[in-house]
Design a protein around this motif. Structure first.
Motif, mmCIF file in Angstrom:
data_model
loop_
_atom_site.group_PDB
_atom_site.id
_atom_site.type_symbol
_atom_site.label_atom_id
_atom_site.label_comp_id
_atom_site.label_asym_id
_atom_site.label_seq_id
_atom_site.Cartn_x
_atom_site.Cartn_y
_atom_site.Cartn_z
ATOM 1 N N ASP A 195 13.554 1.574 6.670
ATOM 2 C CA ASP A 195 12.787 0.591 7.438
ATOM 3 C C ASP A 195 12.506 -0.612 6.531
ATOM 4 O OD1 ASP A 195 10.981 -0.895 8.909
ATOM 5 O OD2 ASP A 195 9.886 0.849 9.656
ATOM 6 N N ILE A 196 13.224 -1.693 6.749
ATOM 7 C CA ILE A 196 13.073 -2.900 5.938
ATOM 8 C C ILE A 196 11.648 -3.448 6.030
ATOM 9 C CG2 ILE A 196 13.881 -5.266 5.583
ATOM 10 C CD1 ILE A 196 15.949 -3.151 4.862
ATOM 11 N N ARG A 197 11.052 -3.372 7.212
ATOM 12 C CA ARG A 197 9.703 -3.914 7.418
ATOM 13 C C ARG A 197 8.675 -3.191 6.554
ATOM 14 N NH1 ARG A 197 9.586 -3.034 13.753
ATOM 15 N NH2 ARG A 197 10.471 -1.103 12.915
ATOM 16 N N GLU A 252 4.799 -3.439 2.083
ATOM 17 C CA GLU A 252 4.231 -2.921 0.836
ATOM 18 C C GLU A 252 4.410 -3.919 -0.306
ATOM 19 O OE1 GLU A 252 2.462 -0.130 0.299
ATOM 20 O OE2 GLU A 252 2.498 0.149 2.471
ATOM 21 N N ALA A 253 5.539 -4.596 -0.319
ATOM 22 C CA ALA A 253 5.784 -5.595 -1.370
ATOM 23 C C ALA A 253 4.755 -6.720 -1.300
ATOM 24 C CB ALA A 253 7.197 -6.154 -1.236
ATOM 25 N N ILE A 254 4.454 -7.162 -0.094
ATOM 26 C CA ILE A 254 3.468 -8.236 0.086
ATOM 27 C C ILE A 254 2.072 -7.758 -0.300
ATOM 28 C CG2 ILE A 254 2.314 -9.672 1.813
ATOM 29 C CD1 ILE A 254 5.037 -9.769 3.289
ATOM 30 N N SER A 255 1.726 -6.536 0.109
ATOM 31 C CA SER A 255 0.380 -6.020 -0.179
ATOM 32 C C SER A 255 0.159 -5.796 -1.670
ATOM 33 C CB SER A 255 0.132 -4.717 0.588
ATOM 34 O OG SER A 255 0.957 -3.672 0.091
ATOM 35 N N HIS A 256 1.238 -5.598 -2.419
ATOM 36 C CA HIS A 256 1.128 -5.412 -3.873
ATOM 37 C C HIS A 256 1.446 -6.698 -4.640
ATOM 38 C CE1 HIS A 256 1.329 -1.085 -2.801
ATOM 39 N NE2 HIS A 256 0.693 -0.899 -3.944
#
Length: 259
Positions: free
Chosen positions: A188-190, A195-199
């Motif tokens: 799931d790319i989304r 998670e990348a944005i939240s970290h």
């Protein structure tokens, strides 16, 4: 007279023969397995560890401490030697054994002992994984492989993981993206981008395993890499690499010009 002598010789021969067979049979029945308790103290796994330290023990001796006892024919150490032989004397291969594999193939190994072995191997895998993540930043495919290896190498099914990196290429988070079957998994790319944005990650390294040991990327592997790279680019996040773990070796999309 000759017939009588010949017959007498036959009787004597068979009499001696059966006496020998009887004696051997009685001796074999009297033999018994030598238990570990009868070994010299310095050769017993637990005592040996106390006297010489844990590093002095062989893999089979360490496993023997875990299971505690063998069966009516083998000591715990002998049984564990046979288990290791079945795994090619490779702890990574042993880590792929299921509870059913151990219980079915080895007399003296029940569910409790099998679970103990598998749990111990899992602790070792997690320890190695934590050390790999915390040791340094990701500057090459070798560094990424070192992180993914302990997580993925023992699995009989495919899993996909992602390393989220900061601007210094240090790992800020590891993420299990998906868990699939023997020949594939759905990514799931989304989920990865969320998670990348939240970290506050600046880059991503994707990794998954091929249980077959074949490192050749599939069409799906290539498509996922391309899709994630394009989607991440819109958020100013880079896909640095996609690592395929296949046993003791790996395939790097970046090293092969695929990213």
């Amino acid at each position: 007279m000759e017939k009588f002598t010949s017959k007498k010789k036959d009787i004597v021969f068979y009499g001696v023969f059966f006496c020998v067979i009887f004696a051997i049979d009685r001796e074999l029945k009297g033999m018994k397995k030598i238990s570990i308790k009868e070994w010299a103290e310095e050769d017993r796994p637990r005592e040996k560890m106390m006297l010489k330290g844990v590093s002095a023990l062989s893999d089979s001796e360490l496993l023997a401490i875990l299971i505690g006892s063998g069966n009516d024919k083998e000591s715990a150490v002998e049984l564990c030697k046979r288990i290791l032989q079945k795994a090619g004397n490779n702890l990574n291969k042993l880590g792929r054994f299921s509870v059913n594999d151990l219980v079915t193939n080895f007399r003296g190994i029940g569910p409790a002992k099998a679970i103990t072995i598998i749990a111990a191997l899992e602790l070792g895998r997690r320890r190695k994984s934590e050390g790999a993540v915390n040791r340094k930043k990701i500057t090459s495919s070798d560094d990424a492989y070192a992180v993914f290896y302990p997580v993925l190498v023992d699995l009989n099914h495919e899993e996909t993981w992602a390393l989220l990196l900061d601007r210094s290429n240090k790992v800020v988070a590891t993420l299990q993206v998906s868990r699939g079957g023997i020949s594939g998994t759905v990514v799931d790319i989304r989920l990865i981008l969320r998670e990348a944005i939240s970290h506050y990650a600046s880059s991503i390294v994707l990794g998954h395993n091929h249980p077959s040991g074949n490192c050749t990327p599939s069409a799906q592997d290539t498509a996922i890499s391309k899709k994630l790279k394009e989607a991440a680019r819109w958020m100013d996040i880079s896909l640095l690499d996609h690592i395929i773990v296949c046993g003791e070796t790996y395939y790097s999309f970046a090293d092969n010009g695929m990213i």
